[in-house]
Motif scaffolding. Structure first.
Motif, short mmCIF file in Angstrom:
data_model
loop_
_atom_site.label_atom_id
_atom_site.label_comp_id
_atom_site.label_asym_id
_atom_site.label_seq_id
_atom_site.Cartn_x
_atom_site.Cartn_y
_atom_site.Cartn_z
N ALA A 113 0.81 -1.22 0.00
CA ALA A 113 0.00 0.00 0.00
C ALA A 113 0.84 1.27 0.00
N ARG A 114 2.08 1.18 0.46
CA ARG A 114 2.94 2.35 0.54
C ARG A 114 3.93 2.44 -0.62
N TRP A 115 3.69 1.67 -1.66
CA TRP A 115 4.62 1.63 -2.79
C TRP A 115 4.93 3.03 -3.32
N ALA A 116 3.91 3.84 -3.51
CA ALA A 116 4.11 5.18 -4.09
C ALA A 116 4.91 6.09 -3.17
N LEU A 117 4.91 5.78 -1.86
CA LEU A 117 5.62 6.59 -0.87
C LEU A 117 7.06 6.12 -0.67
N THR A 118 7.31 4.85 -0.91
CA THR A 118 8.63 4.27 -0.59
C THR A 118 9.51 4.02 -1.82
N VAL A 123 12.70 4.43 -8.31
CA VAL A 123 12.19 4.91 -9.60
C VAL A 123 12.90 6.19 -10.05
N HIS A 124 13.28 7.05 -9.09
CA HIS A 124 13.86 8.35 -9.43
C HIS A 124 15.26 8.56 -8.85
N THR A 192 -3.02 8.37 2.54
CA THR A 192 -3.39 7.03 2.08
C THR A 192 -4.11 7.09 0.74
N ALA A 193 -5.02 8.05 0.59
CA ALA A 193 -5.75 8.20 -0.67
C ALA A 193 -4.79 8.56 -1.80
N SER A 194 -3.81 9.40 -1.50
CA SER A 194 -2.82 9.79 -2.52
C SER A 194 -1.98 8.59 -2.94
N ALA A 195 -1.53 7.80 -1.97
CA ALA A 195 -0.73 6.62 -2.27
C ALA A 195 -1.52 5.62 -3.10
N LEU A 196 -2.82 5.46 -2.79
CA LEU A 196 -3.68 4.55 -3.53
C LEU A 196 -3.84 5.01 -4.98
N THR A 197 -4.13 6.29 -5.16
CA THR A 197 -4.32 6.83 -6.51
C THR A 197 -3.03 6.76 -7.31
N ALA A 198 -1.92 7.06 -6.68
CA ALA A 198 -0.62 7.01 -7.37
C ALA A 198 -0.29 5.58 -7.77
N LEU A 199 -0.58 4.62 -6.90
CA LEU A 199 -0.30 3.22 -7.22
C LEU A 199 -1.10 2.79 -8.44
N ALA A 200 -2.35 3.24 -8.53
CA ALA A 200 -3.19 2.88 -9.67
C ALA A 200 -2.60 3.38 -10.98
N GLN A 201 -1.78 4.45 -10.91
CA GLN A 201 -1.19 5.04 -12.11
C GLN A 201 0.32 4.79 -12.20
N SER A 202 0.80 3.84 -11.36
CA SER A 202 2.24 3.48 -11.35
C SER A 202 3.12 4.71 -11.16
N HIS A 203 2.67 5.60 -10.30
CA HIS A 203 3.42 6.84 -10.05
C HIS A 203 4.04 6.77 -8.66
N ALA A 204 5.35 6.78 -8.60
CA ALA A 204 6.07 6.83 -7.32
C ALA A 204 6.41 8.29 -7.03
N GLU A 213 1.74 18.14 -3.98
CA GLU A 213 1.91 18.78 -5.28
C GLU A 213 1.79 17.76 -6.41
N GLU A 214 2.42 16.61 -6.24
CA GLU A 214 2.34 15.57 -7.25
C GLU A 214 0.95 14.95 -7.30
N ALA A 215 0.34 14.75 -6.14
CA ALA A 215 -1.00 14.16 -6.08
C ALA A 215 -2.02 15.02 -6.80
N ALA A 216 -1.81 16.33 -6.78
CA ALA A 216 -2.74 17.25 -7.46
C ALA A 216 -2.77 17.02 -8.96
N GLY A 217 -1.74 16.41 -9.50
CA GLY A 217 -1.69 16.13 -10.93
C GLY A 217 -2.21 14.76 -11.31
N LEU A 218 -2.67 13.99 -10.32
CA LEU A 218 -3.18 12.64 -10.58
C LEU A 218 -4.69 12.66 -10.79
N THR A 219 -5.19 11.68 -11.51
CA THR A 219 -6.63 11.53 -11.72
C THR A 219 -7.15 10.42 -10.80
N GLY A 220 -8.00 10.79 -9.87
CA GLY A 220 -8.50 9.82 -8.91
C GLY A 220 -10.01 9.76 -8.91
#
Length: 272
Positions: A113-118, A123-124, A192-204, A213-220
């Protein structure tokens, strides 16, 4: 950063007690170079790769940012040397994660669940040293290889687990008059919601400091944009309003879950 002179890597007690001091990016690069040289002097040819990660790697560091590196060691050396080293070297703090090749590759491939955070560190990263070309790129590829079935499983677990619990805690705070807890609980739900949405879009996320700031650019889901907007504005005093925003987000989850084909049926009954 080749050719830069070494810098001292040992702080003093007064450095800790004074707290972080402002430092320019060029000076922070000098410190990273000194750490790199120290690592190569200590472990030599048994170092496979060294990479900078976090805000320093993405160019988003501020005057008080930490310096963070991961180091891939030969597995036999890692058996005795794998650890995380953290210290205050003077103006700021450094963290070096020492691990063997097998451990790092396994960690990069792990999805939770924390993939996008860790996993921004995989990735970068910015490569500082490679014994053989392509090792850092291989880490990046492994981190971004997200099997669809496992991805859906983790997202379903997040919805029925931490996200569900976060909404319950926020509802409790308002219902029981503990409104002073509202901001903390709301921000936890947003993370948690940001990490979930980012994971759905493979965004770390590049770093935790740029998460919103990055979460604001995601589509959830419907309501996700307002959730992030409230958090970014820092308008967190009204717990009832925060709960209303969270409820709107939760109401929009159903269609999003259906569109992603997430299976929540395993969470309807006890498995024993």
């Amino acid at each position: 950063m080749n050719g830069l002179p070494p810098m001292p890597l040992e702080g003093a007690l007064e450095d800790i007690l004074e707290g972080p001091s402002p430092l320019g990016r060029a000076d922070r690069e000098l410190v990273a170079e000194a750490i790199l040289r120290r690592l190569l002097a200590a472990y030599g040819h048994r170092v496979q790769a060294i990479a900078l990660y976090g805000s320093c790697a993405t160019g988003q560091d501020g005057p008080y940012s930490d310096i963070e590196l991961w180091v891939m060691l030969d597995d036999d050396l890692a058996a005795s040397e794998a650890r995380t080293v953290e210290w205050i070297w003077g103006a700021g703090k450094a963290e070096v994660n020492l691990a063997g090749e097998a451990e790092l590759l396994s960690e990069a491939a792990r999805i939770d669940a924390r993939w996008a955070l860790t996993h921004g560190r995989f990735v970068h990263p910015v490569m500082l040293y490679e014994r053989s070309p392509g090792q850092v790129d291989d880490i990046r590829r492994r981190a971004l290889a997200l099997p669809a079935e496992r991805l859906r499983q983790v997202m379903a677990e997040t919805v029925a687990g931490e996200l569900y619990e976060s909404l319950g805690r926020l509802r409790n705070a308002v219902a029981m008059g503990r409104t002073g807890e509202g901001a903390r609980l709301f921000l936890k739900l947003v993370e948690t919601a940001s990490a979930l949405t980012a994971l759905a879009q493979s965004h770390a996320f590049h770093s935790t400091s740029t998460l919103l700031e990055e979460a604001a650019g995601l589509t959830g889901p419907a309501g996700f944009t307002d959730l992030i907007m409230i958090a970014r504005r820092g308008a967190l005093a009204d717990a009832t309003r925060l709960l209303g925003t969270a409820e709107d987000y939760w109401s929009g989850l159903g269609k999003w879950i259906e569109a992603l084909n997430l299976d929540l049926t395993p969470f309807r009954r006890a498995d024993f």
